[in-house]
Design a protein around this motif. Structure first.
Motif, PDB file in Angstrom:
ATOM      1  N   LEU A  27      27.771  38.634  19.072  1.00  0.00           N
ATOM      2  CA  LEU A  27      28.799  39.578  19.516  1.00  0.00           C
ATOM      3  C   LEU A  27      28.911  39.611  21.031  1.00  0.00           C
ATOM      4  O   LEU A  27      30.009  39.792  21.579  1.00  0.00           O
ATOM      5  CB  LEU A  27      28.513  40.977  18.969  1.00  0.00           C
ATOM      6  CG  LEU A  27      28.778  41.173  17.474  1.00  0.00           C
ATOM      7  CD1 LEU A  27      28.397  42.585  17.044  1.00  0.00           C
ATOM      8  CD2 LEU A  27      30.253  40.897  17.152  1.00  0.00           C
ATOM      9  N   LEU A  28      27.807  39.436  21.734  1.00  0.00           N
ATOM     10  CA  LEU A  28      27.864  39.399  23.198  1.00  0.00           C
ATOM     11  C   LEU A  28      28.594  38.148  23.667  1.00  0.00           C
ATOM     12  O   LEU A  28      29.384  38.197  24.624  1.00  0.00           O
ATOM     13  CB  LEU A  28      26.453  39.442  23.784  1.00  0.00           C
ATOM     14  CG  LEU A  28      26.372  39.365  25.320  1.00  0.00           C
ATOM     15  CD1 LEU A  28      27.142  40.512  25.954  1.00  0.00           C
ATOM     16  CD2 LEU A  28      24.917  39.364  25.789  1.00  0.00           C
ATOM     17  N   THR A  29      28.353  37.032  22.995  1.00  0.00           N
ATOM     18  CA  THR A  29      29.078  35.800  23.339  1.00  0.00           C
ATOM     19  C   THR A  29      30.579  35.989  23.148  1.00  0.00           C
ATOM     20  O   THR A  29      31.383  35.587  24.006  1.00  0.00           O
ATOM     21  CB  THR A  29      28.585  34.634  22.465  1.00  0.00           C
ATOM     22  OG1 THR A  29      27.185  34.468  22.648  1.00  0.00           O
ATOM     23  CG2 THR A  29      29.297  33.350  22.832  1.00  0.00           C
ATOM     24  N   THR A  30      30.960  36.615  22.033  1.00  0.00           N
ATOM     25  CA  THR A  30      32.382  36.905  21.796  1.00  0.00           C
ATOM     26  C   THR A  30      32.938  37.800  22.895  1.00  0.00           C
ATOM     27  O   THR A  30      34.033  37.554  23.423  1.00  0.00           O
ATOM     28  CB  THR A  30      32.558  37.589  20.429  1.00  0.00           C
ATOM     29  OG1 THR A  30      32.094  36.711  19.410  1.00  0.00           O
ATOM     30  CG2 THR A  30      34.017  37.931  20.173  1.00  0.00           C
ATOM     31  N   ALA A  31      32.194  38.836  23.262  1.00  0.00           N
ATOM     32  CA  ALA A  31      32.647  39.761  24.299  1.00  0.00           C
ATOM     33  C   ALA A  31      32.828  39.040  25.634  1.00  0.00           C
ATOM     34  O   ALA A  31      33.779  39.321  26.383  1.00  0.00           O
ATOM     35  CB  ALA A  31      31.656  40.911  24.453  1.00  0.00           C
ATOM     36  N   MET A  32      31.962  38.098  25.944  1.00  0.00           N
ATOM     37  CA  MET A  32      32.080  37.364  27.209  1.00  0.00           C
ATOM     38  C   MET A  32      33.324  36.490  27.221  1.00  0.00           C
ATOM     39  O   MET A  32      34.024  36.398  28.240  1.00  0.00           O
ATOM     40  CB  MET A  32      30.830  36.518  27.450  1.00  0.00           C
ATOM     41  CG  MET A  32      29.605  37.322  27.816  1.00  0.00           C
ATOM     42  SD  MET A  32      28.246  36.315  28.442  1.00  0.00           S
ATOM     43  CE  MET A  32      28.036  35.124  27.126  1.00  0.00           C
ATOM     44  N   MET A  33      33.633  35.839  26.106  1.00  0.00           N
ATOM     45  CA  MET A  33      34.826  35.015  26.061  1.00  0.00           C
ATOM     46  C   MET A  33      36.100  35.866  26.175  1.00  0.00           C
ATOM     47  O   MET A  33      37.076  35.473  26.821  1.00  0.00           O
ATOM     48  CB  MET A  33      34.856  34.195  24.766  1.00  0.00           C
ATOM     49  CG  MET A  33      33.757  33.146  24.655  1.00  0.00           C
ATOM     50  SD  MET A  33      33.812  31.893  25.974  1.00  0.00           S
ATOM     51  CE  MET A  33      32.544  32.531  27.094  1.00  0.00           C
ATOM     52  N   VAL A  34      36.077  37.044  25.560  1.00  0.00           N
ATOM     53  CA  VAL A  34      37.217  37.957  25.708  1.00  0.00           C
ATOM     54  C   VAL A  34      37.310  38.436  27.152  1.00  0.00           C
ATOM     55  O   VAL A  34      38.409  38.556  27.711  1.00  0.00           O
ATOM     56  CB  VAL A  34      37.074  39.145  24.737  1.00  0.00           C
ATOM     57  CG1 VAL A  34      38.139  40.198  25.004  1.00  0.00           C
ATOM     58  CG2 VAL A  34      37.169  38.660  23.298  1.00  0.00           C
ATOM     59  N   ALA A  35      36.167  38.696  27.784  1.00  0.00           N
ATOM     60  CA  ALA A  35      36.167  39.134  29.181  1.00  0.00           C
ATOM     61  C   ALA A  35      36.757  38.065  30.100  1.00  0.00           C
ATOM     62  O   ALA A  35      37.467  38.380  31.067  1.00  0.00           O
ATOM     63  CB  ALA A  35      34.751  39.485  29.621  1.00  0.00           C
ATOM     64  N   VAL A  36      36.478  36.803  29.800  1.00  0.00           N
ATOM     65  CA  VAL A  36      37.068  35.715  30.598  1.00  0.00           C
ATOM     66  C   VAL A  36      38.595  35.779  30.522  1.00  0.00           C
ATOM     67  O   VAL A  36      39.293  35.652  31.529  1.00  0.00           O
ATOM     68  CB  VAL A  36      36.547  34.349  30.113  1.00  0.00           C
ATOM     69  CG1 VAL A  36      37.344  33.211  30.741  1.00  0.00           C
ATOM     70  CG2 VAL A  36      35.077  34.196  30.459  1.00  0.00           C
ATOM     71  N   ALA A  37      39.120  35.983  29.311  1.00  0.00           N
ATOM     72  CA  ALA A  37      40.576  36.044  29.143  1.00  0.00           C
ATOM     73  C   ALA A  37      41.169  37.260  29.854  1.00  0.00           C
ATOM     74  O   ALA A  37      42.211  37.166  30.502  1.00  0.00           O
ATOM     75  CB  ALA A  37      40.921  36.073  27.660  1.00  0.00           C
ATOM     76  N   LEU A  38      40.517  38.411  29.731  1.00  0.00           N
ATOM     77  CA  LEU A  38      41.042  39.626  30.358  1.00  0.00           C
ATOM     78  C   LEU A  38      41.036  39.504  31.886  1.00  0.00           C
ATOM     79  O   LEU A  38      42.015  39.861  32.553  1.00  0.00           O
ATOM     80  CB  LEU A  38      40.213  40.836  29.923  1.00  0.00           C
ATOM     81  CG  LEU A  38      40.365  41.262  28.455  1.00  0.00           C
ATOM     82  CD1 LEU A  38      39.370  42.358  28.124  1.00  0.00           C
ATOM     83  CD2 LEU A  38      41.791  41.729  28.182  1.00  0.00           C
ATOM     84  N   THR A  39      39.941  39.014  32.425  1.00  0.00           N
ATOM     85  CA  THR A  39      39.880  38.875  33.885  1.00  0.00           C
ATOM     86  C   THR A  39      40.799  37.765  34.383  1.00  0.00           C
ATOM     87  O   THR A  39      41.292  37.831  35.519  1.00  0.00           O
ATOM     88  CB  THR A  39      38.439  38.608  34.339  1.00  0.00           C
ATOM     89  OG1 THR A  39      37.900  37.486  33.615  1.00  0.00           O
ATOM     90  CG2 THR A  39      37.558  39.816  34.106  1.00  0.00           C
ATOM     91  N   ALA A  40      41.066  36.765  33.546  1.00  0.00           N
ATOM     92  CA  ALA A  40      42.034  35.740  33.938  1.00  0.00           C
ATOM     93  C   ALA A  40      43.426  36.344  34.062  1.00  0.00           C
ATOM     94  O   ALA A  40      44.205  35.958  34.943  1.00  0.00           O
ATOM     95  CB  ALA A  40      42.035  34.602  32.927  1.00  0.00           C
ATOM     96  N   GLY A  41      43.755  37.298  33.180  1.00  0.00           N
ATOM     97  CA  GLY A  41      45.033  37.983  33.306  1.00  0.00           C
ATOM     98  C   GLY A  41      45.139  38.714  34.627  1.00  0.00           C
ATOM     99  O   GLY A  41      46.176  38.665  35.306  1.00  0.00           O
ATOM    100  N   ALA A  42      44.068  39.402  35.025  1.00  0.00           N
ATOM    101  CA  ALA A  42      44.063  40.065  36.332  1.00  0.00           C
ATOM    102  C   ALA A  42      44.106  39.042  37.458  1.00  0.00           C
ATOM    103  O   ALA A  42      44.779  39.231  38.478  1.00  0.00           O
ATOM    104  CB  ALA A  42      42.822  40.945  36.452  1.00  0.00           C
ATOM    105  N   GLY A  43      43.404  37.920  37.268  1.00  0.00           N
ATOM    106  CA  GLY A  43      43.385  36.883  38.295  1.00  0.00           C
ATOM    107  C   GLY A  43      44.742  36.264  38.545  1.00  0.00           C
ATOM    108  O   GLY A  43      45.046  35.831  39.665  1.00  0.00           O
ATOM    109  N   SER A  44      45.596  36.231  37.518  1.00  0.00           N
ATOM    110  CA  SER A  44      46.926  35.653  37.719  1.00  0.00           C
ATOM    111  C   SER A  44      47.748  36.500  38.690  1.00  0.00           C
ATOM    112  O   SER A  44      48.519  35.960  39.491  1.00  0.00           O
ATOM    113  CB  SER A  44      47.648  35.499  36.380  1.00  0.00           C
ATOM    114  OG  SER A  44      47.955  36.767  35.829  1.00  0.00           O
ATOM    115  N   PHE A  45      47.580  37.823  38.645  1.00  0.00           N
ATOM    116  CA  PHE A  45      48.311  38.670  39.584  1.00  0.00           C
ATOM    117  C   PHE A  45      47.682  38.637  40.977  1.00  0.00           C
ATOM    118  O   PHE A  45      48.382  38.748  41.982  1.00  0.00           O
ATOM    119  CB  PHE A  45      48.385  40.104  39.042  1.00  0.00           C
ATOM    120  CG  PHE A  45      49.347  40.232  37.893  1.00  0.00           C
ATOM    121  CD1 PHE A  45      50.708  40.385  38.130  1.00  0.00           C
ATOM    122  CD2 PHE A  45      48.916  40.142  36.582  1.00  0.00           C
ATOM    123  CE1 PHE A  45      51.611  40.478  37.084  1.00  0.00           C
ATOM    124  CE2 PHE A  45      49.806  40.233  35.522  1.00  0.00           C
ATOM    125  CZ  PHE A  45      51.161  40.404  35.773  1.00  0.00           C
TER     126      PHE A  45
END
Length: 416
Positions: free
Chosen positions: A54-72
């Protein structure tokens, strides 16, 4: 003689368009290397640090969420420093994040490293897309397929490097450091090149026309395609190595090969994308790709062993290869004068798809249902047929949208 020699040297000198195209190619390749390095090393990092599923899943989701912020963040950087400087800075940050992921001694450090990578990946994403849109306008023909082919080549190289490092029993830190070195080298090779149509200044677009709320409506067809594509992309990219390892009992050496096959399929498809668009039209290419993706994902879900899954992953890459570049290219043509802002908005759909695909696949995988994680996107892929009619062709070189001609025609007709 000296005059002829001078003319010959000028003829051999790279044009601004060619220089800009080379820079964008390096950036797309670096993005492919860095993303593949992160996703294909997930099983090794998980086993090295003994992370919970579950932590591995959470980290991969965190990468996607922070990538969204990184695009702005990348959008703001483009307006201040230009797309080339933004891409170079994002590549250097991504390289540092890869080293940090490999050398992380504990859970907290690796989580911070993945978040840093997500921010860098998002900034690089909007930077490369903006630059590609500007180059496509300068060339007056489809070029996005070529750039995404470079992205895929980088992904294949990084995935094979991960497999080779596992084969040689390298520690995960050594493999990620080697991949970071490739990204760093590509960043150091980049040089700024102004396009002929670009105005001088730090930003690619000095005047930013208001986008308006209607633009969201016009982006919906392309956004839905991107959402489905990145559900597929994240399911294959982030979890195929884990799927092969846990469900199909593949070794750490074999586990990255599904990702490599997926990216190899995208290399083949993207090598032909621009020619297919010129010959058949973007809408026809999208209609042909959708059923290929659906059938390939169904094949992955039903694979009896890892070789079948690897072949199906390659077919999925072949079908999915054209969808993201054509979506971005068509969306950028909605507002050519503000393409970076349009693409930053479109990236919202991109990262929603990554979050949905990564989270759902990870949760299903943690409960032993990885096959269902590949069967569900197969049905979604058929929905792409409904959005195909919205895809457009690039205008011929030398032509301009009506609004641009009106803006420039103060004393007569605008020059072509």
């Amino acid at each position: 003689m000296s005059l002829n020699a001078t003319r010959g040297a000028c003829a051999r000198r790279p044009t601004p368009k060619a220089g800009a195209r080379s820079v964008a190619t390096l950036a797309f390749a670096a993005q492919g290397v860095s993303v593949a390095a992160v996703y294909t090393t997930v099983p090794a990092v998980t086993e090295h640090l003994k992370l919970a599923p579950l932590l591995t899943t959470a980290m991969m989701v965190a990468v996607a969420l922070t990538a969204g912020a990184g695009s702005f963040l990348g959008l703001a950087a483009i307006r201040r420093a230009g797309s080339v400087a933004t891409m170079r800075g994002a590549m250097l940050t991504a390289a540092a994040a890869l080293v940090l992921i490999g050398s992380a001694p504990d859970e907290a450090t690796v989580i911070c490293a993945y978040i840093l990578f997500g921010l860098a990946a998002g900034a690089l994403d909007v930077g490369v897309s903006t630059r590609a849109a500007a180059i496509e306008r300068a060339y007056g023909r489809s070029v996005f397929g070529f750039y995404y082919m470079a992205w895929s080549v980088g992904g294949v190289v990084a995935a094979l490097l991960t497999a080779g490092a596992a084969r040689l029993d390298w520690p995960v830190a050594a493999g990620l450091s080697a991949q970071a070195g490739i990204v760093l080298l590509l960043a150091l090779c980049m040089r700024s090149h102004a396009l002929p149509s670009s105005a001088p200044g730090p930003s690619d677009t000095l005047t930013q026309p208001p986008l308006g709320r209607r633009l969201w409506i016009r982006l919906i067809p392309f956004g839905l395609v991107l959402l489905v594509v990145y559900v597929v992309e994240s399911t294959v990219s982030a979890w195929s190595a884990v799927y092969l390892r846990q469900t199909l009992a593949a070794s750490l050496t074999v586990a990255p090969l599904a990702y490599a096959a997926y990216q190899a399929g995208t290399v083949v498809g993207r090598a032909a994308t621009d020619r297919l668009v010129h010959k058949c039209g973007a809408a026809a290419v999208v209609r042909a790709a959708a059923p290929v993706v659906a059938c390939a994902l169904a094949g992955m879900a039903a694979a009896p062993s890892w070789p079948f899954a690897v072949l199906a992953a390659g077919a999925a890459g072949l079908g999915a290869s054209v969808l993201a570049p054509l979506s971005l290219a068509s969306a950028a043509r909605l507002r050519p004068a503000a393409s970076e802002a349009v693409l930053a908005r479109l990236n919202f759909f991109n990262y929603v798809g990554v979050v949905i695909g990564g989270a759902v696949s990870g949760l299903l995988g943690s409960t032993g249902q990885f096959r269902l994680a590949y069967a569900a996107p197969a049905a979604l892929a058929l929905l792409l047929l409904a959005a195909a009619r919205h895809f457009t062709q690039p205008p011929p070189r030398g032509t301009q949208p009506m609004a641009a001609r009106r803006a420039r025609s103060g004393h007569g007709s605008a020059p072509s």
